[in-house]
Design an enzyme around this catalytic site. Structure first.
Site, PDB file in Angstrom:
ATOM      1  N   HIS A 261       0.830  -1.199   0.000  1.00 34.01           N
ATOM      2  CA  HIS A 261       0.000   0.000   0.000  1.00 34.01           C
ATOM      3  C   HIS A 261       0.866   1.251   0.000  1.00 34.01           C
ATOM      4  O   HIS A 261       2.093   1.181   0.077  1.00 34.01           O
ATOM      5  CB  HIS A 261      -0.947  -0.004   1.208  1.00 34.01           C
ATOM      6  CG  HIS A 261      -0.267  -0.247   2.521  1.00 34.01           C
ATOM      7  ND1 HIS A 261      -0.087  -1.517   3.046  1.00 34.01           N
ATOM      8  CD2 HIS A 261       0.298   0.595   3.415  1.00 34.01           C
ATOM      9  CE1 HIS A 261       0.534  -1.433   4.204  1.00 34.01           C
ATOM     10  NE2 HIS A 261       0.790  -0.154   4.451  1.00 34.01           N
TER      11      HIS A 261
ATOM     12  N   TYR B 205      -3.495   3.505   2.028  1.00 39.06           N
ATOM     13  CA  TYR B 205      -4.501   3.011   1.086  1.00 39.06           C
ATOM     14  C   TYR B 205      -3.843   2.032   0.124  1.00 39.06           C
ATOM     15  O   TYR B 205      -2.670   2.185  -0.240  1.00 39.06           O
ATOM     16  CB  TYR B 205      -5.106   4.152   0.267  1.00 39.06           C
ATOM     17  CG  TYR B 205      -5.981   5.095   1.063  1.00 39.06           C
ATOM     18  CD1 TYR B 205      -7.323   4.811   1.300  1.00 39.06           C
ATOM     19  CD2 TYR B 205      -5.459   6.277   1.578  1.00 39.06           C
ATOM     20  CE1 TYR B 205      -8.123   5.679   2.025  1.00 39.06           C
ATOM     21  CE2 TYR B 205      -6.250   7.147   2.306  1.00 39.06           C
ATOM     22  CZ  TYR B 205      -7.579   6.846   2.526  1.00 39.06           C
ATOM     23  OH  TYR B 205      -8.360   7.705   3.255  1.00 39.06           O
ATOM     24  N   THR B 206      -4.625   1.054  -0.311  1.00 40.04           N
ATOM     25  CA  THR B 206      -4.174   0.134  -1.355  1.00 40.04           C
ATOM     26  C   THR B 206      -4.838   0.529  -2.660  1.00 40.04           C
ATOM     27  O   THR B 206      -6.068   0.516  -2.748  1.00 40.04           O
ATOM     28  CB  THR B 206      -4.546  -1.319  -1.019  1.00 40.04           C
ATOM     29  OG1 THR B 206      -3.977  -1.689   0.238  1.00 40.04           O
ATOM     30  CG2 THR B 206      -4.025  -2.259  -2.096  1.00 40.04           C
TER      31      THR B 206
ATOM     32  N   CYS C 170      -9.100  -8.209   6.011  1.00 42.56           N
ATOM     33  CA  CYS C 170      -9.015  -6.752   5.979  1.00 42.56           C
ATOM     34  C   CYS C 170     -10.413  -6.176   6.187  1.00 42.56           C
ATOM     35  O   CYS C 170     -11.348  -6.512   5.446  1.00 42.56           O
ATOM     36  CB  CYS C 170      -8.433  -6.261   4.658  1.00 42.56           C
ATOM     37  SG  CYS C 170      -8.016  -4.490   4.687  1.00 42.56           S
TER      38      CYS C 170
END
Length: 290
Positions: free
Chosen positions: A76, A92-93, A256
């Site tokens: 990420h 954030y990915t 996640c």
């Protein structure tokens, strides 16, 4: 005195050295990676696409159309913004891959309070207010997880809300690789059907996977005639989709989502005989929590 031949040779050598010096001085320095793990670098917003009442896809341009972000699958980036005089950072990915040249994309849900107003001081609000042409500050890559085709024979992914983004990236990468035979199972939890992020993309990926990907949705408030999971993700739901990725099968479980949900998932998996995940997950762990 030097002969005519010696003078000609000397002139030739000088000319060659001059050409070499010119080319060296005008040769472009090798370009480094777009991302940097230490230096914050700016990237401009080039497009914003609403996906739901509180979620949008944000596309950021890279310096050149042929550039790749340089982010390993499963890792990420960090985003930083000055909000109310404070530097705020969030990870954030991207949902895009390095095959998507010239840009990267984030899918972000804007957080709301119980009174349906923006929660102050968070990056999601900053992104929601960002105008095309304005920049964010980014550095990376970060993370302990890097996906490869030989990582595990089976992956069971359990995601909640925006926790879908690393799973989506892994799924896209896996299914694009003809040499990747990994069996993929995704359990994706949301409150309402409208909250399901990337639903058209997930349907298309599942349909084109030749059975390698199975997606199972769980909703707290399902619509009429809903045929998949109802309520929170249960141990029975996990057992139904974990038969190929069981404790002894050499598969991995990827998690996640919101912390309360992740706590419940850990408890279900422990009951099923999975080893307890570490506080900070390592790539070799059977359960990896993003």
């Amino acid at each position: 005195m030097p002969s005519t031949n010696e003078i000609a040779i000397a002139v030739g050598i000088i000319a060659i050295l001059a050409i070499v010096a010119y080319l060296a001085g005008n040769k472009k320095a090798p370009e480094g990676p777009v991302l940097d793990q230490v230096e914050w670098r700016p990237f401009k917003l080039v497009k914003k696409t609403p996906l739901s009442h509180n979620t949008a896809r944000y596309r950021f341009g890279l310096p050149k159309e042929t550039d790749a972000l340089g982010l390993p699958i499963g890792q990420h980036i960090s985003i930083q913004a000055n909000i109310n005089g404070k530097n705020v950072m969030r990870s954030y990915t991207p949902t895009s891959l390095d095959d998507d040249k010239g840009h990267f994309e984030l899918v972000v849900k804007t957080r709301w309070t119980a009174h349906q107003t923006y929660e102050k001081g968070n990056i999601s609000k900053h992104l929601a207010d960002l105008k095309v042409g304005e920049s964010i500050m980014v550095k990376g890559p970060k993370g302990k997880f890097v996906y490869t085709e030989d990582l595990a024979p089976h992956l069971l992914m359990i995601a909640g809300g925006t926790g879908i983004t690393p799973m989506f990236q892994i799924i896209k990468s896996s299914l694009k690789n003809p040499d990747d035979k990994t069996q993929l199972r995704l359990i994706y939890a949301n409150v309402n059907e409208d909250d399901i992020l990337l639903l058209p993309e997930l349907k298309a990926l599942e349909a084109g996977s030749n059975g390698r990907l199975v997606v199972y949705h769980a909703l707290n408030n399902p619509p009429a005639n809903w045929t998949q999971g109802v309520g929170f993700v249960s141990q029975a739901m996990i057992e139904m989709h974990a038969h190929d990725a069981g404790v002894q099968g050499g598969g991995k479980v990827l998690l996640c989502g919101p912390p309360p949900m992740m706590g419940a998932m850990k408890a279900h998996l422990a009951t099923m005989g999975y080893p307890a995940p570490r506080t900070v997950s390592k790539l070799e762990d059977q359960i990896f929590l993003f």
